[in-house]
Enzyme design. Sequence first.
Site, PDB file in Angstrom:
ATOM      1  N   HIS A 161      11.705  -3.770  -2.993  1.00 42.87           N
ATOM      2  CA  HIS A 161      10.333  -3.659  -2.506  1.00 42.87           C
ATOM      3  C   HIS A 161       9.518  -2.701  -3.369  1.00 42.87           C
ATOM      4  O   HIS A 161       8.346  -2.981  -3.672  1.00 42.87           O
ATOM      5  CB  HIS A 161      10.327  -3.183  -1.050  1.00 42.87           C
ATOM      6  CG  HIS A 161      10.596  -4.260  -0.058  1.00 42.87           C
ATOM      7  ND1 HIS A 161      11.878  -4.658   0.271  1.00 42.87           N
ATOM      8  CD2 HIS A 161       9.763  -5.043   0.683  1.00 42.87           C
ATOM      9  CE1 HIS A 161      11.815  -5.637   1.172  1.00 42.87           C
ATOM     10  NE2 HIS A 161      10.551  -5.887   1.439  1.00 42.87           N
ATOM     11  N   GLU A 162      10.117  -1.596  -3.769  1.00 41.24           N
ATOM     12  CA  GLU A 162       9.397  -0.626  -4.594  1.00 41.24           C
ATOM     13  C   GLU A 162       9.050  -1.222  -5.958  1.00 41.24           C
ATOM     14  O   GLU A 162       7.928  -1.035  -6.461  1.00 41.24           O
ATOM     15  CB  GLU A 162      10.240   0.637  -4.767  1.00 41.24           C
ATOM     16  CG  GLU A 162       9.566   1.729  -5.572  1.00 41.24           C
ATOM     17  CD  GLU A 162       8.357   2.313  -4.866  1.00 41.24           C
ATOM     18  OE1 GLU A 162       7.443   2.791  -5.570  1.00 41.24           O
ATOM     19  OE2 GLU A 162       8.330   2.301  -3.618  1.00 41.24           O
TER      20      GLU A 162
END
Length: 241
Positions: A161-162
Site C-alpha cells: 500500500h505504501e
Amino acid sequence: YPRTSRIRWGYVAEKTAGTAGIFIVFYIVVAHLMIPHLERMHEVGLLLTTVHLMGPMATCWLLFFFITFDSIANGFAELTCFADRRFYDDWWNARGLDDFSRKWNRPVHMFLARHIYMPVRELWKGRRDAAGRGLFRRMQKSMPPSVAAMAATFFFSSILHEVTIVVACHRWNHGLFFFSQMMQIPLILFTERAAWFREQQALRNWSFWLAMVFFQPFLLCMYTYGAFVPKTSDVIDPSGM
C-alpha cells in the site's frame, strides 16, 4: 474454478454503463466537494478540513468499492466465464478492522491467507518450541503463531500500500500510510482481548465505521498537506506584498 457456459453481453453492457456512470459521479464529488477543501487546507487547518471531507470521502470510498468489485470485477468475470462472483462479503457489518480486512476484498484476503498468513503461522509454530537463546527466540516463545502471522501479513500488505501511494503521489510522506496500517495490529489485539468490548457487537461495528469515516479523510489531508501545501507556500510572499 467454476465457469459459466456463455457470455451474457447484456450483463457486460450493464456493468460497462455502471462503470462509466459511477466514474462520472466520482469525478463530480472529487472536483466539487473535495479539491476545494484541500486547496484551502492551509487556511482553515487540518482538523476542520478533515471534518469537511468526512462525507465526500466516505462517498468516494463507497463509489470506489462499487466500481471495483461490483462493476469491473463482475464485468471481467462475465467476459472470462468465471462463475465465482464472491468478491466480497458483508464488510459493512464488520465488527473490527480484522473482520473488515477479511470481508471487503476476498481475492486479496485469500491470496494473503494462502501465501503469507498460513506459511508464517506454520513456520512460527514449528520453531516456537525449538531450543535456543536470544531476543528473537524469546519473542518466538512468547508470541502466539496467529499474532506473528497476522503481523507478517499486515507488514506485507502495508509495504504494498505504501509503494502504491508513493507511486501515485510521487512523494514519500515518511511512511505515514505504512505506520497507520501497522497500528491496526494493537487495535485488533485490544478488541480481541478486552472482554467488555468483545461482547458489544453493535459498539464494535460503530467503532469500525467511525474509524473508516474519520481516519480516511485524515490520512488524505496528511498526504495532501505534505504534497501540495509546501508548493503553495512557495509562491506566497511572506511579507504579504
